[in-house]
Design an enzyme around this catalytic site. Structure first.
Site, PDB file in Angstrom:
ATOM      1  N   LYS A 185      39.921 -22.634 -62.448  1.00  0.00           N
ATOM      2  CA  LYS A 185      39.712 -21.590 -61.599  1.00  0.00           C
ATOM      3  C   LYS A 185      40.068 -20.333 -61.948  1.00  0.00           C
ATOM      4  CE  LYS A 185      41.314 -19.270 -58.221  1.00  0.00           C
ATOM      5  NZ  LYS A 185      40.718 -17.636 -58.140  1.00  0.00           N
ATOM      6  N   GLY A 237      50.327 -16.565 -63.299  1.00  0.00           N
ATOM      7  CA  GLY A 237      50.016 -15.533 -62.119  1.00  0.00           C
ATOM      8  C   GLY A 237      51.332 -15.051 -61.548  1.00  0.00           C
ATOM      9  N   SER A 238      51.474 -14.884 -60.252  1.00  0.00           N
ATOM     10  CA  SER A 238      52.387 -13.937 -59.854  1.00  0.00           C
ATOM     11  C   SER A 238      53.603 -14.962 -59.386  1.00  0.00           C
ATOM     12  CB  SER A 238      51.895 -13.139 -58.500  1.00  0.00           C
ATOM     13  OG  SER A 238      51.507 -14.140 -57.494  1.00  0.00           O
ATOM     14  N   THR A 239      54.714 -14.479 -59.573  1.00  0.00           N
ATOM     15  CA  THR A 239      56.120 -15.401 -58.943  1.00  0.00           C
ATOM     16  C   THR A 239      55.730 -15.740 -57.519  1.00  0.00           C
ATOM     17  OG1 THR A 239      57.445 -14.222 -60.614  1.00  0.00           O
ATOM     18  CG2 THR A 239      58.301 -15.375 -58.822  1.00  0.00           C
ATOM     19  N   GLU A 240      55.182 -15.039 -56.777  1.00  0.00           N
ATOM     20  CA  GLU A 240      54.972 -15.172 -55.137  1.00  0.00           C
ATOM     21  C   GLU A 240      54.404 -16.393 -55.048  1.00  0.00           C
ATOM     22  OE1 GLU A 240      53.043 -12.038 -53.587  1.00  0.00           O
ATOM     23  OE2 GLU A 240      53.041 -13.018 -51.650  1.00  0.00           O
ATOM     24  N   GLY A 242      53.329 -18.556 -57.381  1.00  0.00           N
ATOM     25  CA  GLY A 242      53.939 -19.702 -58.314  1.00  0.00           C
ATOM     26  C   GLY A 242      55.180 -20.455 -57.563  1.00  0.00           C
ATOM     27  N   GLU A 259      53.360 -20.196 -65.420  1.00  0.00           N
ATOM     28  CA  GLU A 259      53.955 -19.076 -66.231  1.00  0.00           C
ATOM     29  C   GLU A 259      53.892 -17.629 -65.342  1.00  0.00           C
ATOM     30  OE1 GLU A 259      54.725 -19.057 -69.222  1.00  0.00           O
ATOM     31  OE2 GLU A 259      54.134 -21.104 -69.741  1.00  0.00           O
ATOM     32  N   CYS A 293      52.192  -9.965 -68.378  1.00  0.00           N
ATOM     33  CA  CYS A 293      53.240 -10.722 -68.243  1.00  0.00           C
ATOM     34  C   CYS A 293      54.634 -10.417 -68.835  1.00  0.00           C
ATOM     35  CB  CYS A 293      53.350 -12.057 -67.632  1.00  0.00           C
ATOM     36  SG  CYS A 293      52.481 -13.093 -69.002  1.00  0.00           S
ATOM     37  N   GLU A 390      58.064  -6.238 -61.118  1.00  0.00           N
ATOM     38  CA  GLU A 390      56.974  -5.994 -61.947  1.00  0.00           C
ATOM     39  C   GLU A 390      56.078  -4.988 -61.558  1.00  0.00           C
ATOM     40  OE1 GLU A 390      54.533  -9.637 -62.516  1.00  0.00           O
ATOM     41  OE2 GLU A 390      54.666  -9.487 -64.607  1.00  0.00           O
TER      42      GLU A 390
HETATM   43  P1  NDP Z   1      47.786 -13.965 -57.973  1.00  0.00           P
HETATM   44  O1  NDP Z   1      49.018 -15.078 -58.388  1.00  0.00           O
HETATM   45  O2  NDP Z   1      47.588 -14.077 -56.686  1.00  0.00           O
HETATM   46  O3  NDP Z   1      46.715 -14.983 -58.653  1.00  0.00           O
HETATM   47  C1  NDP Z   1      46.763 -15.518 -59.860  1.00  0.00           C
HETATM   48  C2  NDP Z   1      45.676 -16.662 -59.798  1.00  0.00           C
HETATM   49  O4  NDP Z   1      46.226 -17.491 -58.562  1.00  0.00           O
HETATM   50  C3  NDP Z   1      44.254 -16.144 -59.469  1.00  0.00           C
HETATM   51  O5  NDP Z   1      43.345 -16.676 -59.915  1.00  0.00           O
HETATM   52  C4  NDP Z   1      44.313 -16.220 -57.768  1.00  0.00           C
HETATM   53  O6  NDP Z   1      43.011 -16.329 -57.306  1.00  0.00           O
HETATM   54  C5  NDP Z   1      45.048 -17.833 -57.806  1.00  0.00           C
HETATM   55  N1  NDP Z   1      45.667 -17.831 -56.296  1.00  0.00           N
HETATM   56  C6  NDP Z   1      46.082 -16.837 -55.300  1.00  0.00           C
HETATM   57  N2  NDP Z   1      46.749 -17.478 -54.342  1.00  0.00           N
HETATM   58  C7  NDP Z   1      46.790 -18.792 -54.682  1.00  0.00           C
HETATM   59  C8  NDP Z   1      47.601 -20.026 -53.937  1.00  0.00           C
HETATM   60  N3  NDP Z   1      47.861 -19.716 -52.854  1.00  0.00           N
HETATM   61  N4  NDP Z   1      47.228 -20.937 -54.551  1.00  0.00           N
HETATM   62  C9  NDP Z   1      46.549 -21.267 -55.637  1.00  0.00           C
HETATM   63  N5  NDP Z   1      46.153 -20.262 -56.397  1.00  0.00           N
HETATM   64  C10 NDP Z   1      46.339 -18.850 -55.835  1.00  0.00           C
HETATM   65  O7  NDP Z   1      47.988 -12.572 -58.552  1.00  0.00           O
HETATM   66  P2  NDP Z   1      47.456 -11.231 -58.351  1.00  0.00           P
HETATM   67  O8  NDP Z   1      45.974 -11.438 -59.149  1.00  0.00           O
HETATM   68  O9  NDP Z   1      47.442 -11.225 -56.563  1.00  0.00           O
HETATM   69  O10 NDP Z   1      48.093 -10.205 -58.949  1.00  0.00           O
HETATM   70  C11 NDP Z   1      49.505  -9.820 -57.720  1.00  0.00           C
HETATM   71  C12 NDP Z   1      50.667  -9.602 -58.862  1.00  0.00           C
HETATM   72  O11 NDP Z   1      50.904 -10.690 -59.811  1.00  0.00           O
HETATM   73  C13 NDP Z   1      50.301  -8.573 -59.876  1.00  0.00           C
HETATM   74  O12 NDP Z   1      50.416  -7.113 -59.506  1.00  0.00           O
HETATM   75  C14 NDP Z   1      51.200  -8.860 -61.099  1.00  0.00           C
HETATM   76  O13 NDP Z   1      52.628  -8.096 -60.809  1.00  0.00           O
HETATM   77  C15 NDP Z   1      51.342 -10.449 -60.947  1.00  0.00           C
HETATM   78  N6  NDP Z   1      50.521 -11.062 -61.925  1.00  0.00           N
HETATM   79  C16 NDP Z   1      51.176 -11.648 -63.069  1.00  0.00           C
HETATM   80  C17 NDP Z   1      50.658 -12.436 -64.073  1.00  0.00           C
HETATM   81  C18 NDP Z   1      51.410 -13.040 -64.958  1.00  0.00           C
HETATM   82  O14 NDP Z   1      50.556 -13.214 -65.872  1.00  0.00           O
HETATM   83  N7  NDP Z   1      52.321 -13.179 -65.082  1.00  0.00           N
HETATM   84  C19 NDP Z   1      49.074 -12.332 -63.979  1.00  0.00           C
HETATM   85  C20 NDP Z   1      48.444 -11.818 -62.902  1.00  0.00           C
HETATM   86  C21 NDP Z   1      49.313 -11.109 -61.815  1.00  0.00           C
HETATM   87  P3  NDP Z   1      42.418 -15.072 -56.958  1.00  0.00           P
HETATM   88  O15 NDP Z   1      42.413 -14.025 -58.110  1.00  0.00           O
HETATM   89  O16 NDP Z   1      41.096 -15.120 -56.561  1.00  0.00           O
HETATM   90  O17 NDP Z   1      43.153 -14.406 -55.942  1.00  0.00           O
END
Ligand code: NDP
Length: 483
Positions: A185, A237-240, A242, A259, A293, A390
């Protein structure tokens, strides 16, 4: 030597005629594009123009994709010899190279990143990941992971919006090389290159169901994570999020790699080559609008050179070009989304409120779209939010230190541990510092360098596991780490 000479740049826009964006997309399941039920727009963040409408996958589509991946895993992909799998990966890598301009323009349009970076970094590195893992496909017995290591099965892969195609390549290439099939996805705001990649899978005649791509939002990601037919979750993606995923898979047999975020220290010692360090600082935080990141978002300067470095850094930043991502001269493009820009604005405001000093170069921002001027905060302390959280944007927080020990203590004073940079002329100091730093990736006298052969990943809240290299491959095989 510093120079104040500045050239005028005429616009050099890359043509977008090479991309053919449909008005509506469905999902890619079992080798075919299937219509979706609900759709949402994906926009160009530099102009807010709607590029297309993509489908939102729900339970039915997730079930269908997992089923297709399982069938392909059992009937074809896990049975095929590594040598044959490798041929498909080589084919995909070559098609990515052949269609690189199309991918670069599409990535720049959907993400807002400068075409120069999409063209010179994202797309070549994505192809390199497929080439690298194609080479592993028939050599898994020699990876040091036991004799005849076995794949895990169906991998659910969820990727972010900062490097859409590259993150897809980081996930799909090792999974396929090891004999797994995937359900991937892309992020809600950057789905288009993943959908173009689905066309590449068709062009490469990849057996149906080996790669399935579902577009959607976080709820689609959650459905993939929770699906009982998925054997492994790979998430960036985000730590939250994760943490949510870690909690979800904890009571299951699923393996997981995460990651997550970072707040890297880029440490400049007083014996560093200053001009090179300045370039490394700029690349470290302003590359990809700081949506990285492993960005060097905390600059740690030794006190006795701080004024000189800051003077040169600001001078350099005055020459940075912010604007149209499709212009080949552009250094810094658009912020990826409305949500992201409001997060950056809020955190920068917290920097002002907590007493740090804000500086930005004199740059004219476009009136439409999501834009944030590259920003440097000085006078930052470790307690400030801009030193701890971050920001994921073009914002640098500058701190100082007096002794090497203080630099290490400050660098490690973070919940994250993804990357770090060291600038010093002395090899002994670099080695000493790299042994003290709790970071998964450490660059010396350079920053943001990536290679598919080099494992990438973090400590603490930056995640679990590694991607790339032999370590990354092991995360897709039953062996020491997964069984
Ligand atoms: P997210 O962690 O929400 O998104 C990353 C991926 O996870 C997207 O494909 C997202 O879908 C998907 N996702 C969201 N919620 C869930 C869930 N509950 N279960 C499974 N998958 C999920 O990051 P955001 O795009 O909201 O960005 C928020 C913050 O995260 C940024 O401001 C940044 O600080 C951090 N971030 C860090 C990254 C890194 O590489 N370390 C990369 C991206 C963000 P969808 O996009 O459709 O919401």
């Amino acid at each position: 030597m510093e120079s104040d000479m500045q050239f005028e740049y005429a616009a050099a826009p890359e043509s977008r005629t090479i991309v053919n964006i449909k008005s509506k997309y469905g999902h890619f399941i079992d080798g075919k594009f299937v219509a979706g039920s609900k759709h949402f727009p994906t926009i160009n963040p530099a102009t807010e123009e709607i590029l297309s409408h993509v489908a939102k996958a729900g339970k039915t589509e997730v079930d269908a994709a997992v089923k297709a991946a399982r069938k392909a895993y059992l009937s074809t992909w896990s049975k095929m010899s590594g040598k044959e799998r490798g041929k498909y990966l080589y084919r995909i890598a070559r098609i990515l190279q052949e269609r690189s301009r199309e991918f670069a323009v599409l990535e720049s349009l959907d993400n807002g990143k400068p075409i120069r970076e999409a063209r010179d970094t994202d797309i070549p590195l994505a192809a390199a990941h497929f080439f690298y893992h194609a080479g592993w496909a028939d050599k898994l017995d020699y990876a040091g992971l036991g004799i005849a290591p076995k794949p895990l099965g169906v991998a659910g892969q969820i990727i972010p919006w900062n490097f859409p195609l590259l993150m897809l390549a980081w996930k799909v290439a090792p999974a396929l090389a090891a004999g797994n099939t995937v359900v991937l996805k892309p992020a809600e705001s950057t789905p288009l290159t993943a959908l173009l990649f689905a066309q590449v899978c068709q062009q490469a005649e990849l057996p149906a169901g080996v790669v399935n791509i579902l577009t959607g939002d976080g709820s689609t990601g959650a459905l993939i994570v929770n699906h009982p037919g998925v054997d492994k979750i790979a998430f960036t993606g985000s730590t939250e999020v994760g943490k949510i995923i870690a909690r979800t898979v904890a009571p299951t047999n699923k393996s997981v790699t995460l990651e997550l975020g970072g707040k890297a220290a880029n440490i400049v010692f007083d014996d560093a080559p200053i001009d090179e360090a300045v370039e490394g600082i700029v690349n470290g935080i302003f590359f990809n609008q700081g949506h990285v990141c492993c960005a060097g978002s905390r600059l740690l300067l030794q006190e006795n050179i701080a004024d000189e470095v800051l003077h040169k850094l600001k001078n350099r930043m005055e020459k940075i070009r912010v604007g149209d991502p499709l212009d080949k001269n552009t250094d810094v493009g658009a912020i990826n989304s409305k949500e992201q820009i409001s997060k950056i604005i809020d955190l920068a405001a917290a920097g002002d409120q907590e007493g740090a000093e804000r500086w930005s170069p004199n740059c004219k921002l476009p009136t439409k779209g999501f834009w944030f001027a590259p920003t440097i905060f000085t006078g930052v302390t470790q307690a400030h939010r801009i030193a701890r959280e971050e920001i994921f944007g073009p914002v640098l927080s500058v701190l100082t230190f007096r002794t090497p020990a203080e630099a290490i203590e400050k660098a490690n004073n973070t919940p994250f541990g993804l990357s770090a940079g060291i600038w010093s002329e002395k090899g002994s100091r670099t080695l000493w510092a790299s042994q003290q730093l709790r970071a998964g990736v450490i660059w010396a006298n350079t920053f943001n360098k990536f290679d598919p052969a080099s494992p990438f990943g973090g400590y603490k809240e930056s995640g679990w596991g590694r991607e790339g290299g032999r370590h990354g491959l092991s995360a897709y095989l039953k062996g020491a780490n997964n069984e």
